[in-house]
Design a protein around this motif. Sequence first.
Motif, mmCIF file in Angstrom:
data_model
loop_
_atom_site.group_PDB
_atom_site.id
_atom_site.type_symbol
_atom_site.label_atom_id
_atom_site.label_comp_id
_atom_site.label_asym_id
_atom_site.label_seq_id
_atom_site.Cartn_x
_atom_site.Cartn_y
_atom_site.Cartn_z
ATOM 1 N N GLY A 265 4.482 -14.309 4.462
ATOM 2 C CA GLY A 265 4.584 -12.889 4.172
ATOM 3 C C GLY A 265 3.296 -12.241 3.708
ATOM 4 O O GLY A 265 3.296 -11.061 3.322
ATOM 5 N N TRP A 266 2.179 -12.970 3.748
ATOM 6 C CA TRP A 266 0.893 -12.418 3.331
ATOM 7 C C TRP A 266 0.158 -11.803 4.526
ATOM 8 O O TRP A 266 0.421 -12.166 5.680
ATOM 9 N N THR A 267 -0.781 -10.913 4.212
ATOM 10 C CA THR A 267 -1.717 -10.404 5.200
ATOM 11 C C THR A 267 -3.098 -10.326 4.554
ATOM 12 O O THR A 267 -3.228 -10.317 3.332
ATOM 13 N N VAL A 268 -4.112 -10.283 5.392
ATOM 14 C CA VAL A 268 -5.488 -10.074 4.943
ATOM 15 C C VAL A 268 -5.853 -8.631 5.240
ATOM 16 O O VAL A 268 -5.615 -8.147 6.356
ATOM 17 N N VAL A 269 -6.416 -7.931 4.239
ATOM 18 C CA VAL A 269 -6.865 -6.559 4.450
ATOM 19 C C VAL A 269 -8.362 -6.485 4.174
ATOM 20 O O VAL A 269 -8.862 -7.115 3.245
ATOM 21 N N ALA A 270 -9.073 -5.755 4.983
ATOM 22 C CA ALA A 270 -10.517 -5.610 4.805
ATOM 23 C C ALA A 270 -10.814 -4.563 3.736
ATOM 24 O O ALA A 270 -10.166 -3.514 3.668
ATOM 25 N N VAL A 271 -11.799 -4.873 2.891
ATOM 26 C CA VAL A 271 -12.263 -3.937 1.861
ATOM 27 C C VAL A 271 -13.787 -3.883 1.921
ATOM 28 O O VAL A 271 -14.432 -4.804 2.434
ATOM 29 N N PRO A 272 -14.389 -2.823 1.379
ATOM 30 C CA PRO A 272 -15.834 -2.655 1.514
ATOM 31 C C PRO A 272 -16.670 -3.474 0.557
ATOM 32 O O PRO A 272 -17.897 -3.380 0.562
ATOM 33 N N GLY A 273 -16.056 -4.283 -0.259
ATOM 34 C CA GLY A 273 -16.778 -5.087 -1.247
ATOM 35 C C GLY A 273 -15.871 -5.338 -2.423
ATOM 36 O O GLY A 273 -14.645 -5.361 -2.294
ATOM 37 N N LEU A 274 -16.453 -5.545 -3.606
ATOM 38 C CA LEU A 274 -15.659 -5.738 -4.802
ATOM 39 C C LEU A 274 -14.870 -4.477 -5.104
ATOM 40 O O LEU A 274 -15.381 -3.364 -4.984
ATOM 41 N N VAL A 275 -13.613 -4.656 -5.495
ATOM 42 C CA VAL A 275 -12.727 -3.511 -5.738
ATOM 43 C C VAL A 275 -12.314 -3.490 -7.206
ATOM 44 O O VAL A 275 -12.402 -4.508 -7.899
ATOM 45 N N PRO A 276 -11.837 -2.345 -7.718
ATOM 46 C CA PRO A 276 -11.404 -2.279 -9.116
ATOM 47 C C PRO A 276 -10.255 -3.251 -9.394
ATOM 48 O O PRO A 276 -9.476 -3.594 -8.504
ATOM 49 N N ASP A 277 -10.148 -3.665 -10.646
ATOM 50 C CA ASP A 277 -9.144 -4.655 -11.016
ATOM 51 C C ASP A 277 -7.734 -4.217 -10.640
ATOM 52 O O ASP A 277 -6.957 -5.013 -10.102
ATOM 53 N N ASP A 278 -7.386 -2.969 -10.935
ATOM 54 C CA ASP A 278 -6.011 -2.545 -10.662
ATOM 55 C C ASP A 278 -5.721 -2.555 -9.166
ATOM 56 O O ASP A 278 -4.609 -2.909 -8.744
ATOM 57 N N VAL A 279 -6.699 -2.215 -8.350
ATOM 58 C CA VAL A 279 -6.528 -2.250 -6.896
ATOM 59 C C VAL A 279 -6.357 -3.691 -6.419
ATOM 60 O O VAL A 279 -5.473 -4.004 -5.610
ATOM 61 N N PHE A 280 -7.175 -4.585 -6.944
ATOM 62 C CA PHE A 280 -7.111 -5.998 -6.578
ATOM 63 C C PHE A 280 -5.738 -6.579 -6.907
ATOM 64 O O PHE A 280 -5.090 -7.213 -6.066
ATOM 65 N N PHE A 281 -5.269 -6.347 -8.132
ATOM 66 C CA PHE A 281 -3.973 -6.898 -8.543
ATOM 67 C C PHE A 281 -2.825 -6.294 -7.752
ATOM 68 O O PHE A 281 -1.861 -6.994 -7.418
ATOM 69 N N GLU A 282 -2.923 -5.007 -7.454
ATOM 70 C CA GLU A 282 -1.866 -4.355 -6.688
ATOM 71 C C GLU A 282 -1.750 -4.983 -5.300
ATOM 72 O O GLU A 282 -0.642 -5.224 -4.803
ATOM 73 N N HIS A 283 -2.878 -5.277 -4.673
ATOM 74 C CA HIS A 283 -2.843 -5.929 -3.365
ATOM 75 C C HIS A 283 -2.219 -7.322 -3.476
ATOM 76 O O HIS A 283 -1.331 -7.677 -2.688
ATOM 77 N N LEU A 284 -2.672 -8.121 -4.432
ATOM 78 C CA LEU A 284 -2.118 -9.464 -4.565
ATOM 79 C C LEU A 284 -0.620 -9.431 -4.837
ATOM 80 O O LEU A 284 0.141 -10.219 -4.266
#
Length: 292
Positions: free
Chosen positions: A82-101
């Motif tokens: 049920g996982w997917t990989v999403v492309a990001v432009p580099g390091l992202v803010p903590d809340d964004v990172f956790f929300e994706h995970l």
Amino acid sequence: MSADAPSGPPPGARADWTIDQAWDRYTEAEHQVWITLYERQAQLLPGRACEPFLKGLDALDLHRTGIPDFARINEELRRLTGWTVVAVPGLVPDDVFFEHLANRRFPAGQFIRRPDQLDYLQEPDVFHDVFGHVPMLTDPVFADYMAAYGQGGLRALHLGRLRNLARLYWYTVEFGLLETPQGLRIYGAGIVSSHAESRFALDDPSPNRLGFDLERVMRTPYRIDDFQQTYFVIPSLQSLLDVTVNTDFAPLYARLAKAADIPLAAIEPGDRVFTRGTQGYARAGGRTGKAA
């Protein structure tokens, strides 16, 4: 892959900081960098990386002709866990990172290092993120752990204990070792994607290798610029998931707020010691930068 970052996404990124991978824009030289990195790790990792990682490599067919197309590997990854990989432009803010995970999306950089950066890179690239992290996401137990970590990260942000939770990610997802009947094996992405640390983490007499204990890990700082002075060993992926989902983190964070950090090279009386490291590498000054 989180970091302090601006409050809003950069130009060209969506509100959740994702971007298009733009796979058709990779050059032949960039694909060749991936192939070079992949082939030397593929030769080194059998007998070193854990079976779930090696099975994940096969399941996702990450070699092919170069940098994987996220759309292609997401089909199999989604089917398996049920996982997917999403492309990001580099390091992202903590809340964004956790929300994706928490929602079973793994943020990955889409750029790849230059040919002269095979052994050193400051910022994680697509090889570290996809080769290093994504094969383990094909394992249902580890996939659940990563989602639980994302959910825990969102809670930690509100409790002000992100520093402690970051150490859990570092010593498991990035630099974790697994105990198996055949000996210690690697599952951490920061090790499996590094030619030098794949050997250092298992073979070198310098680092401590200690049994995993959640509170102990969360009191232990880490190195971001060189090989680790201590690695933590889990008895199984299931045990890692269990301790994460069954722990009440609020009282744990309250204890951690009053507890001092444990020095990097220390061995505590209650530690389970797999290797009492000489710390010779660190005492000699290490080296400038660490292998990516």
